[in-house]
Design a protein around this motif. Structure first.
Motif, PDB file in Angstrom:
ATOM      1  N   SER A  94      24.280  39.753 -10.447  1.00  0.00           N
ATOM      2  CA  SER A  94      25.542  39.295  -9.868  1.00  0.00           C
ATOM      3  C   SER A  94      25.598  39.594  -8.378  1.00  0.00           C
ATOM      4  O   SER A  94      26.016  38.754  -7.565  1.00  0.00           O
ATOM      5  CB  SER A  94      26.733  39.956 -10.574  1.00  0.00           C
ATOM      6  N   LEU A  95      25.170  40.797  -7.999  1.00  0.00           N
ATOM      7  CA  LEU A  95      25.190  41.181  -6.582  1.00  0.00           C
ATOM      8  C   LEU A  95      24.205  40.349  -5.759  1.00  0.00           C
ATOM      9  O   LEU A  95      24.510  39.944  -4.634  1.00  0.00           O
ATOM     10  CB  LEU A  95      24.894  42.671  -6.435  1.00  0.00           C
ATOM     11  N   VAL A  96      23.022  40.091  -6.325  1.00  0.00           N
ATOM     12  CA  VAL A  96      22.031  39.271  -5.622  1.00  0.00           C
ATOM     13  C   VAL A  96      22.599  37.890  -5.321  1.00  0.00           C
ATOM     14  O   VAL A  96      22.374  37.324  -4.241  1.00  0.00           O
ATOM     15  CB  VAL A  96      20.728  39.159  -6.442  1.00  0.00           C
ATOM     16  N   GLU A  97      23.358  37.327  -6.247  1.00  0.00           N
ATOM     17  CA  GLU A  97      23.969  36.019  -6.033  1.00  0.00           C
ATOM     18  C   GLU A  97      24.976  36.045  -4.888  1.00  0.00           C
ATOM     19  O   GLU A  97      25.307  34.994  -4.314  1.00  0.00           O
ATOM     20  CB  GLU A  97      24.644  35.540  -7.316  1.00  0.00           C
ATOM     21  N   LEU A  98      25.442  37.240  -4.547  1.00  0.00           N
ATOM     22  CA  LEU A  98      26.369  37.416  -3.424  1.00  0.00           C
ATOM     23  C   LEU A  98      25.648  37.940  -2.182  1.00  0.00           C
ATOM     24  O   LEU A  98      26.292  38.373  -1.226  1.00  0.00           O
ATOM     25  CB  LEU A  98      27.474  38.387  -3.828  1.00  0.00           C
ATOM     26  N   ASN A  99      24.310  37.891  -2.223  1.00  0.00           N
ATOM     27  CA  ASN A  99      23.468  38.392  -1.122  1.00  0.00           C
ATOM     28  C   ASN A  99      23.692  39.880  -0.871  1.00  0.00           C
ATOM     29  O   ASN A  99      23.669  40.356   0.272  1.00  0.00           O
ATOM     30  CB  ASN A  99      23.715  37.591   0.165  1.00  0.00           C
ATOM     31  N   LEU A 100      23.899  40.621  -1.961  1.00  0.00           N
ATOM     32  CA  LEU A 100      24.092  42.063  -1.893  1.00  0.00           C
ATOM     33  C   LEU A 100      23.157  42.744  -2.876  1.00  0.00           C
ATOM     34  O   LEU A 100      22.513  42.088  -3.697  1.00  0.00           O
ATOM     35  CB  LEU A 100      25.546  42.428  -2.232  1.00  0.00           C
ATOM     36  N   SER A 101      23.072  44.059  -2.783  1.00  0.00           N
ATOM     37  CA  SER A 101      22.281  44.845  -3.730  1.00  0.00           C
ATOM     38  C   SER A 101      23.073  46.090  -4.103  1.00  0.00           C
ATOM     39  O   SER A 101      24.099  46.410  -3.482  1.00  0.00           O
ATOM     40  CB  SER A 101      20.940  45.249  -3.111  1.00  0.00           C
ATOM     41  N   VAL A 102      22.579  46.823  -5.090  1.00  0.00           N
ATOM     42  CA  VAL A 102      23.268  48.048  -5.499  1.00  0.00           C
ATOM     43  C   VAL A 102      23.262  49.082  -4.378  1.00  0.00           C
ATOM     44  O   VAL A 102      24.144  49.941  -4.315  1.00  0.00           O
ATOM     45  CB  VAL A 102      22.629  48.635  -6.775  1.00  0.00           C
ATOM     46  N   GLU A 103      22.289  48.985  -3.478  1.00  0.00           N
ATOM     47  CA  GLU A 103      22.230  49.925  -2.348  1.00  0.00           C
ATOM     48  C   GLU A 103      23.351  49.669  -1.331  1.00  0.00           C
ATOM     49  O   GLU A 103      23.648  50.520  -0.497  1.00  0.00           O
ATOM     50  CB  GLU A 103      20.879  49.838  -1.643  1.00  0.00           C
ATOM     51  N   ASP A 104      23.967  48.493  -1.396  1.00  0.00           N
ATOM     52  CA  ASP A 104      25.017  48.137  -0.442  1.00  0.00           C
ATOM     53  C   ASP A 104      26.400  48.640  -0.840  1.00  0.00           C
ATOM     54  O   ASP A 104      27.356  48.495  -0.079  1.00  0.00           O
ATOM     55  CB  ASP A 104      25.088  46.609  -0.290  1.00  0.00           C
ATOM     56  N   ILE A 105      26.527  49.227  -2.018  1.00  0.00           N
ATOM     57  CA  ILE A 105      27.831  49.672  -2.507  1.00  0.00           C
ATOM     58  C   ILE A 105      28.181  51.027  -1.895  1.00  0.00           C
ATOM     59  O   ILE A 105      27.420  51.990  -2.002  1.00  0.00           O
ATOM     60  CB  ILE A 105      27.848  49.756  -4.042  1.00  0.00           C
ATOM     61  N   ASP A 106      29.353  51.086  -1.251  1.00  0.00           N
ATOM     62  CA  ASP A 106      29.785  52.312  -0.569  1.00  0.00           C
ATOM     63  C   ASP A 106      30.426  53.319  -1.515  1.00  0.00           C
ATOM     64  O   ASP A 106      30.304  54.532  -1.308  1.00  0.00           O
ATOM     65  CB  ASP A 106      30.775  51.964   0.550  1.00  0.00           C
ATOM     66  N   ALA A 107      31.124  52.821  -2.533  1.00  0.00           N
ATOM     67  CA  ALA A 107      31.767  53.744  -3.477  1.00  0.00           C
ATOM     68  C   ALA A 107      32.038  53.019  -4.789  1.00  0.00           C
ATOM     69  O   ALA A 107      32.208  51.802  -4.823  1.00  0.00           O
ATOM     70  CB  ALA A 107      33.067  54.300  -2.910  1.00  0.00           C
ATOM     71  N   VAL A 108      32.059  53.804  -5.862  1.00  0.00           N
ATOM     72  CA  VAL A 108      32.434  53.298  -7.179  1.00  0.00           C
ATOM     73  C   VAL A 108      33.745  53.984  -7.560  1.00  0.00           C
ATOM     74  O   VAL A 108      33.838  55.214  -7.535  1.00  0.00           O
ATOM     75  CB  VAL A 108      31.350  53.593  -8.236  1.00  0.00           C
ATOM     76  N   LEU A 109      34.749  53.173  -7.884  1.00  0.00           N
ATOM     77  CA  LEU A 109      36.073  53.692  -8.207  1.00  0.00           C
ATOM     78  C   LEU A 109      36.234  53.681  -9.724  1.00  0.00           C
ATOM     79  O   LEU A 109      36.377  52.626 -10.337  1.00  0.00           O
ATOM     80  CB  LEU A 109      37.150  52.820  -7.551  1.00  0.00           C
ATOM     81  N   MET A 110      36.170  54.844 -10.324  1.00  0.00           N
ATOM     82  CA  MET A 110      36.174  54.956 -11.779  1.00  0.00           C
ATOM     83  C   MET A 110      37.586  55.232 -12.295  1.00  0.00           C
ATOM     84  O   MET A 110      38.170  56.274 -12.012  1.00  0.00           O
ATOM     85  CB  MET A 110      35.224  56.055 -12.239  1.00  0.00           C
ATOM     86  N   THR A 111      38.109  54.287 -13.083  1.00  0.00           N
ATOM     87  CA  THR A 111      39.423  54.505 -13.685  1.00  0.00           C
ATOM     88  C   THR A 111      39.345  55.583 -14.759  1.00  0.00           C
ATOM     89  O   THR A 111      40.285  56.353 -14.950  1.00  0.00           O
ATOM     90  CB  THR A 111      39.973  53.208 -14.303  1.00  0.00           C
ATOM     91  N   HIS A 112      38.220  55.622 -15.466  1.00  0.00           N
ATOM     92  CA  HIS A 112      37.921  56.692 -16.418  1.00  0.00           C
ATOM     93  C   HIS A 112      36.445  56.566 -16.779  1.00  0.00           C
ATOM     94  O   HIS A 112      35.756  55.672 -16.261  1.00  0.00           O
ATOM     95  CB  HIS A 112      38.831  56.649 -17.644  1.00  0.00           C
ATOM     96  N   LEU A 113      35.953  57.440 -17.637  1.00  0.00           N
ATOM     97  CA  LEU A 113      34.502  57.555 -17.803  1.00  0.00           C
ATOM     98  C   LEU A 113      34.027  57.316 -19.235  1.00  0.00           C
ATOM     99  O   LEU A 113      32.947  57.762 -19.606  1.00  0.00           O
ATOM    100  CB  LEU A 113      34.046  58.936 -17.305  1.00  0.00           C
ATOM    101  N   HIS A 114      34.811  56.581 -20.018  1.00  0.00           N
ATOM    102  CA  HIS A 114      34.326  56.166 -21.330  1.00  0.00           C
ATOM    103  C   HIS A 114      33.081  55.304 -21.164  1.00  0.00           C
ATOM    104  O   HIS A 114      32.891  54.654 -20.124  1.00  0.00           O
ATOM    105  CB  HIS A 114      35.406  55.381 -22.074  1.00  0.00           C
ATOM    106  N   TYR A 115      32.246  55.256 -22.203  1.00  0.00           N
ATOM    107  CA  TYR A 115      30.941  54.602 -22.088  1.00  0.00           C
ATOM    108  C   TYR A 115      31.032  53.171 -21.593  1.00  0.00           C
ATOM    109  O   TYR A 115      30.185  52.707 -20.815  1.00  0.00           O
ATOM    110  CB  TYR A 115      30.216  54.624 -23.445  1.00  0.00           C
ATOM    111  N   ASP A 116      32.073  52.429 -22.009  1.00  0.00           N
ATOM    112  CA  ASP A 116      32.159  51.014 -21.642  1.00  0.00           C
ATOM    113  C   ASP A 116      32.571  50.804 -20.197  1.00  0.00           C
ATOM    114  O   ASP A 116      32.518  49.684 -19.688  1.00  0.00           O
ATOM    115  CB  ASP A 116      33.100  50.260 -22.588  1.00  0.00           C
ATOM    116  N   HIS A 117      32.952  51.881 -19.529  1.00  0.00           N
ATOM    117  CA  HIS A 117      33.264  51.824 -18.104  1.00  0.00           C
ATOM    118  C   HIS A 117      32.209  52.538 -17.262  1.00  0.00           C
ATOM    119  O   HIS A 117      32.041  52.219 -16.086  1.00  0.00           O
ATOM    120  CB  HIS A 117      34.638  52.453 -17.838  1.00  0.00           C
ATOM    121  N   ALA A 118      31.513  53.498 -17.865  1.00  0.00           N
ATOM    122  CA  ALA A 118      30.610  54.368 -17.093  1.00  0.00           C
ATOM    123  C   ALA A 118      29.129  54.154 -17.363  1.00  0.00           C
ATOM    124  O   ALA A 118      28.292  54.704 -16.636  1.00  0.00           O
ATOM    125  CB  ALA A 118      30.961  55.834 -17.363  1.00  0.00           C
ATOM    126  N   ASN A 119      28.763  53.369 -18.376  1.00  0.00           N
ATOM    127  CA  ASN A 119      27.340  53.186 -18.674  1.00  0.00           C
ATOM    128  C   ASN A 119      26.563  52.642 -17.481  1.00  0.00           C
ATOM    129  O   ASN A 119      25.391  52.951 -17.300  1.00  0.00           O
ATOM    130  CB  ASN A 119      27.151  52.236 -19.862  1.00  0.00           C
TER     131      ASN A 119
END
Length: 285
Positions: free
Chosen positions: A93-118
């Motif tokens: 998905s990020l590649v399609e936006l000309n981005l990579s995972v290295e370009d992400i400055d922060a991850v905003l976690m609403t909570h850490l259950h597996y379906d949000h944090a995996n």
């Protein structure tokens, strides 16, 4: 990929995977005769749930809201029990936006259950995991971070060591709320989990509220409709009541992580839908 512009914030939904969970569990004590009018279900009484992170671009920064189901993080038994039919493709998905995972400055976690944090980590060996977003700060509430590392008898099946140990040096916690950039706050609510948080952005008359699992789909708009998965359902009800009233007054957008049919909905002062961003339906792989 669906997008939404709210003030200076640009939101893009990425592909974090999809599962089918029991409709009764997702609507708690609400009778099926009621919730079935709001959300489709299959012959097994399961409902489709996305796990799609939101790429949030604002002030020259790139944030990800929650991290999807990940890949190769669940056993065959877990995949079956959780009804997972498609795992994440965040990098694609990020590649399609000309981005990579290295370009992400922060991850905003609403909570850490597996379906949000995996999706915070990825598998690189038989039993080795590394950070998926190596340059990002990972924000979460202090309460949630503590429970992630010290789960109780109920939560041990949703907080995985593989989701926190590889990234613990990247994690920064907050108590009540944290302003990420001017006008955008992570706010601790509790309810779904003790450390659950929501994301609120306000800029003049523009506003979006990401309620996360306090309102996981559009069908959960009713303030009394809480999940059977909620650890503190009464807290969920009170927090939803408060934040729905707040958002209705501002005619805010409400954005969704789990909804299979809508990415975002804007409501008027009395809770009637004004406009929407529908999810484009694609066949599964």
């Amino acid at each position: 990929m669906e997008q939404l512009q709210v003030g200076r914030a640009k939101l893009t939904w990425l592909n974090g995977g999809v599962s089918f969970l029991d409709g009764g569990a997702m609507f708690g004590v609400v009778p099926k005769a009621l919730w079935a009018k709001k959300y489709p279900y299959n012959e097994k009484n399961q409902i489709e749930l996305r796990a799609d992170p939101i790429l949030l671009q604002i002030d020259g920064k790139r944030f990800i809201v929650d991290s999807g189901l990940g890949n190769e993080k669940l056993s065959q038994k877990q995949l079956r029990n959780f009804g997972v039919i498609e795992q994440a493709s965040i990098e694609k998905s990020l590649v399609e936006l000309n981005l990579s995972v290295e370009d992400i400055d922060a991850v905003l976690m609403t909570h850490l259950h597996y379906d949000h944090a995996n999706g915070l980590t990825k598998k690189v060996g038989e039993n080795t995991y590394i950070s998926q977003f190596p340059n990002a700060i990972i924000y979460t509430s202090a309460i949630e971070w503590n429970e992630m590392r010290n789960p109780n008898i109920r939560s041990v099946n949703t907080y995985f060591e593989s989701n926190w140990q590889p990234v613990e040096e990247q994690v920064e916690t907050f108590a009540d709320e944290l302003e990420i950039v001017p006008g955008m706050r992570l706010i601790h609510t509790g309810g779904h989990s003790d450390g659950h948080s929501i994301l609120v952005f306000e800029e003049g008359e523009d506003c979006f509220i990401h309620m996360a699992d306090i309102m996981p789909t559009h069908a959960h708009q009713n303030k009394l409709w809480a999940l059977a998965y909620d650890d503190y359902p009464v807290t969920s009800v009170h927090e939803k009541e408060s934040w729905m009233a707040y958002g209705y007054d501002k005619e805010a957008w409400y954005t969704f992580y789990h909804d299979a049919y809508y990415r975002a909905i804007k409501f008027n002062h009395v809770g009637e839908k004004i406009t929407e961003v529908a999810r484009v339906q694609y066949p599964y792989k």
